[in-house]
Design a protein around this motif. Structure first.
Motif, short mmCIF file in Angstrom:
data_model
loop_
_atom_site.label_atom_id
_atom_site.label_comp_id
_atom_site.label_asym_id
_atom_site.label_seq_id
_atom_site.Cartn_x
_atom_site.Cartn_y
_atom_site.Cartn_z
N GLN A 19 -36.07 42.34 -54.96
CA GLN A 19 -36.76 41.59 -53.90
C GLN A 19 -36.40 42.09 -52.50
N VAL A 20 -35.22 42.74 -52.37
CA VAL A 20 -34.74 43.05 -51.02
C VAL A 20 -34.66 44.55 -50.69
N GLN A 21 -34.76 45.43 -51.69
CA GLN A 21 -34.58 46.86 -51.43
C GLN A 21 -35.85 47.64 -51.75
N SER A 22 -36.18 48.58 -50.88
CA SER A 22 -37.34 49.44 -51.16
C SER A 22 -37.02 50.46 -52.25
N LEU A 64 -20.60 49.51 -51.35
CA LEU A 64 -21.76 50.24 -51.86
C LEU A 64 -23.05 49.48 -51.70
N LEU A 65 -23.00 48.17 -51.90
CA LEU A 65 -24.25 47.39 -51.92
C LEU A 65 -23.93 45.91 -51.83
N MET A 66 -24.77 45.19 -51.11
CA MET A 66 -24.69 43.73 -51.19
C MET A 66 -26.04 43.14 -50.84
N ALA A 67 -26.30 41.96 -51.32
CA ALA A 67 -27.56 41.28 -51.00
C ALA A 67 -27.44 39.80 -51.29
N VAL A 68 -28.25 39.04 -50.58
CA VAL A 68 -28.41 37.61 -50.81
C VAL A 68 -29.90 37.37 -51.08
N ALA A 69 -30.22 36.51 -52.02
CA ALA A 69 -31.62 36.22 -52.35
C ALA A 69 -32.37 35.79 -51.10
N GLY A 74 -29.38 33.66 -44.35
CA GLY A 74 -29.23 32.94 -43.09
C GLY A 74 -28.41 31.67 -43.20
N ASN A 75 -27.77 31.45 -44.35
CA ASN A 75 -26.96 30.24 -44.55
C ASN A 75 -25.47 30.52 -44.59
N GLY A 76 -25.07 31.71 -44.23
CA GLY A 76 -23.63 32.04 -44.21
C GLY A 76 -23.10 32.58 -45.53
N LEU A 77 -23.95 32.69 -46.53
CA LEU A 77 -23.46 33.11 -47.85
C LEU A 77 -23.03 34.58 -47.86
N GLY A 78 -23.78 35.44 -47.19
CA GLY A 78 -23.45 36.86 -47.17
C GLY A 78 -22.08 37.08 -46.53
N SER A 103 -32.35 50.48 -39.23
CA SER A 103 -33.25 49.37 -38.89
C SER A 103 -32.78 48.02 -39.45
N ASN A 104 -31.70 48.03 -40.24
CA ASN A 104 -31.29 46.80 -40.94
C ASN A 104 -30.38 45.96 -40.03
N THR A 105 -31.01 45.34 -39.04
CA THR A 105 -30.25 44.58 -38.03
C THR A 105 -29.43 43.46 -38.65
N ALA A 106 -30.00 42.74 -39.61
CA ALA A 106 -29.29 41.61 -40.20
C ALA A 106 -27.98 42.09 -40.82
N ALA A 107 -28.05 43.18 -41.60
CA ALA A 107 -26.83 43.69 -42.27
C ALA A 107 -25.84 44.22 -41.23
N ARG A 109 -25.43 43.32 -38.14
CA ARG A 109 -24.80 42.17 -37.45
C ARG A 109 -23.76 41.51 -38.37
N LEU A 110 -24.12 41.36 -39.65
CA LEU A 110 -23.17 40.78 -40.61
C LEU A 110 -21.90 41.62 -40.66
N TYR A 111 -22.05 42.93 -40.76
CA TYR A 111 -20.88 43.80 -40.87
C TYR A 111 -20.05 43.75 -39.59
C1 LIG Z 1 -27.64 41.42 -45.03
C2 LIG Z 1 -27.60 40.14 -45.84
C3 LIG Z 1 -26.71 40.36 -47.07
C4 LIG Z 1 -26.98 39.01 -44.98
O1 LIG Z 1 -26.76 37.89 -45.80
P1 LIG Z 1 -26.96 36.40 -45.23
O2 LIG Z 1 -26.42 35.45 -46.22
O3 LIG Z 1 -28.37 36.22 -44.82
O4 LIG Z 1 -26.04 36.47 -43.93
P2 LIG Z 1 -25.25 35.24 -43.27
O5 LIG Z 1 -26.12 34.04 -43.25
O6 LIG Z 1 -23.91 35.12 -43.90
O7 LIG Z 1 -25.08 35.75 -41.76
C5 LIG Z 1 -23.88 36.36 -41.32
C6 LIG Z 1 -24.15 37.05 -40.00
O8 LIG Z 1 -25.06 38.12 -40.21
C7 LIG Z 1 -25.95 38.22 -39.09
N1 LIG Z 1 -27.32 37.99 -39.54
C8 LIG Z 1 -27.72 37.47 -40.72
N2 LIG Z 1 -29.07 37.46 -40.77
C9 LIG Z 1 -29.51 37.97 -39.60
C10 LIG Z 1 -30.81 38.24 -39.07
N3 LIG Z 1 -31.93 37.97 -39.76
N4 LIG Z 1 -30.88 38.81 -37.84
C11 LIG Z 1 -29.77 39.12 -37.13
N5 LIG Z 1 -28.51 38.87 -37.60
C12 LIG Z 1 -28.39 38.30 -38.81
C13 LIG Z 1 -25.48 37.20 -38.09
O9 LIG Z 1 -24.52 37.81 -37.25
C14 LIG Z 1 -24.81 36.19 -38.95
O10 LIG Z 1 -23.81 35.49 -38.30
P3 LIG Z 1 -24.18 34.15 -37.45
O11 LIG Z 1 -24.90 33.24 -38.39
O12 LIG Z 1 -22.84 33.62 -37.03
O13 LIG Z 1 -25.04 34.61 -36.33
C15 LIG Z 1 -29.03 39.67 -46.25
O14 LIG Z 1 -29.83 39.64 -45.09
C16 LIG Z 1 -29.67 40.56 -47.29
O15 LIG Z 1 -29.47 40.39 -48.49
N6 LIG Z 1 -30.50 41.52 -46.83
C17 LIG Z 1 -31.21 42.42 -47.76
C18 LIG Z 1 -30.28 43.37 -48.48
C19 LIG Z 1 -29.49 44.21 -47.52
O16 LIG Z 1 -29.98 44.63 -46.49
N7 LIG Z 1 -28.19 44.45 -47.87
C20 LIG Z 1 -27.29 45.20 -47.01
C21 LIG Z 1 -27.43 46.66 -47.11
S1 LIG Z 1 -26.94 47.25 -48.70
#
Ligand SMILES: CC(C)(COP(=O)(O)OP(=O)(O)OC[C@H]1O[C@@H](n2cnc3c(N)ncnc32)[C@H](O)[C@@H]1OP(=O)(O)O)[C@@H](O)C(=O)NCCC(=O)NCCS
Length: 154
Positions: A19-22, A64-69, A74-78, A103-107, A109-111
């Motif tokens: 669901q999350v990776q191309s 190597l890899l991580m993902a959340v459904a 966005g709930n802090g699980l990652g 381009s993976n801003t969410a990841a 930012r998490l890292y």
């Molecule tokens: C990357 C991923 C694992 C984050 O998991 P998540 O549970 O959504 O992340 P969290 O809710 O724990 O957020 C932790 C931090 O990440 C950042 N973050 C999460 N989602 C974000 C978004 N959509 N945009 C910007 N920053 C984001 C924020 O800094 C956030 O901290 P904050 O809530 O204090 O601002 C998830 O988006 C994912 O599975 N993405 C697809 C797979 C992927 O890209 N995996 C990583 C590369 S292998």
């Protein structure tokens, strides 16, 4: 709850990955990872909703890899999963490396929140579905306590 991944989890993990990776990992890659690396999963109400795969290499590790459904993001699980997985590495590494799509801003930012910072860019590393390629950002987390432990050993 966060726990080690079992072979019985692989189909659920693969389902999230698709669901999350191309370019998702295959079932075979996940099976090999369970046997070879530190693979953890996070559950919510008994449902597997995320996973993290860390490869220990001597005194370092690679994420190597991580993902959340998607419906649980966005709930802090990652963040919770990543922090716990690093803490649970059997021998605490000196540093942890990872590569992530530029381009993976969410990841990214998490890292960063978990203490990683960018050290380099690997150009045109990832293939895109349309045949173009995307740069990889290389990040590292220095585990400073472990540096201290190394140098204080008798
Ligand atoms: C990357 C991923 C694992 C984050 O998991 P998540 O549970 O959504 O992340 P969290 O809710 O724990 O957020 C932790 C931090 O990440 C950042 N973050 C999460 N989602 C974000 C978004 N959509 N945009 C910007 N920053 C984001 C924020 O800094 C956030 O901290 P904050 O809530 O204090 O601002 C998830 O988006 C994912 O599975 N993405 C697809 C797979 C992927 O890209 N995996 C990583 C590369 S292998």
């Amino acid at each position: 709850m966060i726990r080690l991944m079992q072979h019985a989890d692989i189909h659920s993990v693969f389902n999230i990955e698709q669901q999350v990776q191309s370019h998702p990992w295959s079932l075979k890659q996940f099976a090999e990872a369970v046997d070879s690396y530190q693979c953890t999963v996070i559950e919510q109400q008994g449902q597997l909703v995320g996973f993290c795969i860390l490869q220990p290499v001597l005194d370092e590790a690679n994420l190597l890899l991580m993902a959340v459904a998607p419906d649980q993001q966005g709930n802090g699980l990652g963040y919770q999963l990543l922090e716990h997985s690093i803490e649970q590495l059997p021998n605490q590494p000196v540093q942890i490396f990872l590569e992530v799509r530029e381009s993976n801003t969410a990841a990214i930012r998490l890292y960063e929140k978990a203490g990683f910072h960018q050290i380099d860019v690997r150009k045109n590393y990832y293939p895109n579905p349309d045949g173009t390629r995307e740069h990889a950002v290389i990040m590292v987390k220095a585990c400073s306590d472990d540096f201290a432990a190394l140098f204080s050993s008798p």
